[in-house]
Design a protein around this motif. Structure first.
Motif, short mmCIF file in Angstrom:
data_model
loop_
_atom_site.label_atom_id
_atom_site.label_comp_id
_atom_site.label_asym_id
_atom_site.label_seq_id
_atom_site.Cartn_x
_atom_site.Cartn_y
_atom_site.Cartn_z
N HIS A 152 0.81 -1.22 0.00
CA HIS A 152 0.00 0.00 0.00
C HIS A 152 0.83 1.27 0.00
CE1 HIS A 152 1.00 -0.38 4.27
NE2 HIS A 152 0.66 0.90 4.39
N ARG A 153 2.09 1.17 0.43
CA ARG A 153 2.95 2.35 0.47
C ARG A 153 3.30 2.88 -0.92
NH1 ARG A 153 7.80 -0.06 3.76
NH2 ARG A 153 7.32 -1.69 2.23
N TYR A 154 3.07 2.06 -1.95
CA TYR A 154 3.37 2.47 -3.33
C TYR A 154 2.19 3.19 -3.99
CZ TYR A 154 7.79 -0.03 -3.24
OH TYR A 154 9.06 -0.43 -2.94
N THR A 155 1.11 3.39 -3.26
CA THR A 155 -0.01 4.18 -3.77
C THR A 155 0.50 5.59 -4.07
OG1 THR A 155 -1.63 2.92 -2.50
CG2 THR A 155 -2.27 5.14 -3.18
N GLN A 156 0.09 6.16 -5.22
CA GLN A 156 0.62 7.46 -5.58
C GLN A 156 -0.36 8.30 -6.39
OE1 GLN A 156 3.74 7.42 -8.78
NE2 GLN A 156 3.65 5.19 -8.49
N LEU A 157 -0.21 9.61 -6.25
CA LEU A 157 -0.95 10.60 -7.04
C LEU A 157 -0.10 10.96 -8.25
CD1 LEU A 157 -3.27 12.76 -7.35
CD2 LEU A 157 -1.74 14.31 -6.07
N VAL A 158 -0.72 10.98 -9.43
CA VAL A 158 0.00 11.31 -10.66
C VAL A 158 -0.74 12.42 -11.40
CG1 VAL A 158 0.81 10.45 -12.90
CG2 VAL A 158 0.94 8.98 -10.88
N ARG A 159 0.01 13.36 -11.93
CA ARG A 159 -0.54 14.40 -12.79
C ARG A 159 -0.19 14.09 -14.24
NH1 ARG A 159 1.54 20.26 -11.65
NH2 ARG A 159 3.35 19.45 -12.77
N PHE A 160 -1.20 14.19 -15.12
CA PHE A 160 -1.02 13.94 -16.55
C PHE A 160 -1.37 15.19 -17.35
CE2 PHE A 160 -2.07 9.74 -14.80
CZ PHE A 160 -1.16 8.91 -15.41
N ASP A 161 -0.76 15.31 -18.53
CA ASP A 161 -1.17 16.38 -19.43
C ASP A 161 -2.35 15.91 -20.27
OD1 ASP A 161 -0.16 14.77 -21.49
OD2 ASP A 161 1.63 15.99 -21.80
N ASP A 162 -2.78 16.71 -21.24
CA ASP A 162 -3.96 16.36 -22.03
C ASP A 162 -3.75 15.14 -22.92
OD1 ASP A 162 -5.69 18.28 -21.06
OD2 ASP A 162 -5.05 19.80 -22.50
N CYS A 163 -2.51 14.77 -23.14
CA CYS A 163 -2.21 13.55 -23.91
C CYS A 163 -1.94 12.36 -23.01
CB CYS A 163 -1.02 13.80 -24.84
SG CYS A 163 -1.32 15.02 -26.13
N TRP A 164 -2.26 12.50 -21.74
CA TRP A 164 -2.09 11.45 -20.74
C TRP A 164 -0.63 11.01 -20.60
CZ3 TRP A 164 -5.77 10.58 -17.27
CH2 TRP A 164 -7.07 11.01 -17.59
N ARG A 165 0.25 12.02 -20.69
CA ARG A 165 1.66 11.79 -20.40
C ARG A 165 1.93 12.24 -18.98
NH1 ARG A 165 3.40 14.80 -25.93
NH2 ARG A 165 2.17 16.37 -24.79
N ARG A 166 2.61 11.41 -18.21
CA ARG A 166 2.90 11.73 -16.81
C ARG A 166 3.82 12.94 -16.74
NH1 ARG A 166 4.37 7.82 -11.82
NH2 ARG A 166 5.44 9.32 -10.49
N THR A 167 3.43 13.93 -15.92
CA THR A 167 4.26 15.12 -15.75
C THR A 167 4.82 15.25 -14.34
OG1 THR A 167 2.32 16.49 -15.23
CG2 THR A 167 3.00 16.37 -17.55
N GLU A 168 4.15 14.60 -13.36
CA GLU A 168 4.63 14.67 -11.99
C GLU A 168 3.90 13.64 -11.14
OE1 GLU A 168 6.18 18.47 -9.28
OE2 GLU A 168 4.65 18.73 -10.83
#
Length: 262
Positions: A152-168
């Motif tokens: 469960h410690r690997y649960t994470q929030l991810v931000r994507f751009d409009d092309c669903w590319r990970r940015t952060e």
């Protein structure tokens, strides 16, 4: 001395109660198994491969959708974004974990299209839109639905751009991880105060976090008790400070108010 320090550390890991949310009403919905979405006039109950639209005022069922359970084994949550019902889906509890974003017509519940995020970092549990970007939570588990070497410690929030590319991306703070173990985060969304609110799998708690000014871990900002038994939540953008959750055992969608939001 060692025992005292261990006890102190354990106490610090437990979030303080920052207040109780107010329960406003409950709407029965047999599909209230995974989460709820809310719009100006409707609320939506989500149950894996089933979604139902209910009139928010009367509680009357207006439309329903049922998909192929092999293709849609686990739609976990939905949210109304840019006139579409946007849903987070995965193959939970199957492994390897694979996820997708499913788009529906909010009126007829017709399935419109799909964005496959494939395999990699966990099971997608919720999606939201803010600041011109997509935000998504990928859950990991200690047992059922988890993959070897990731708990469960690997649960994470991810931000994507409009092309669903990970940015952060960001990890969860220990104060929340210690509460949700051995499960993960089931629901979330940006609140009207600019904070991100998260819900776990079964505890009646709502966690507030903010993006950190440095580092890779979200800042813990508070815990609120609520009537909803974990699972996916959604903010009512037509009513400031109001959000919805579910009670799985009773099959209900629950309208709640955050403290201090009147």
């Amino acid at each position: 001395m060692l025992a005292f320090l261990l006890a102190l550390a354990a106490t610090a890991a437990v979030p303080a109660n920052d207040g109780a949310t107010e329960t406003l009403r409950r709407i029965p919905a047999v599909e209230a198994r995974q989460g709820v979405a809310v719009g100006q006039h409707d609320v939506y109950a989500v149950a894996n491969y089933r979604i139902a639209r209910y009139d928010k005022r009367t509680g009357e069922k207006r439309a329903s959708w049922e998909g192929d359970p092999q293709r849609f084994p686990h739609i976990n949550s939905c949210a109304l974004i840019a006139r579409e019902l946007v849903c987070a889906a995965s193959n939970f509890p199957q492994v390897p974990q694979a996820s997708s974003v499913e788009f529906f017509d909010p009126k007829t519940l017709t399935h419109k299209r799909s964005i496959s995020l494939g395999m990699g970092i966990g099971s997608l549990t919720w999606v939201d839109r803010r600041g011109g970007a997509w935000w998504a939570m990928f859950a990991n588990y200690d047992a059922k639905g988890g993959e070897p070497m990731r708990d469960h410690r690997y649960t994470q929030l991810v931000r994507f751009d409009d092309c669903w590319r990970r940015t952060e991306g960001w990890a969860l703070p220990r104060a929340i991880l210690d509460r949700i173990a051995p499960m993960s985060i089931s629901g979330g969304g940006w609140g009207p105060d600019g904070r991100l609110y998260l819900s776990g799998h079964d505890l009646p708690e709502l966690y507030a976090v903010t993006l950190p000014k440095g580092g890779a871990t979200l800042d813990y900002a508070g815990t609120y008790t609520m009537a909803a038994e974990g699972q996916a939540i959604d903010w009512d953008e037509s009513n400031l400070g109001i959000f919805w959750g579910i009670a799985r055992r009773g099959g209900e969608m629950i309208e709640m108010r955050l403290p201090g939001s009147r």
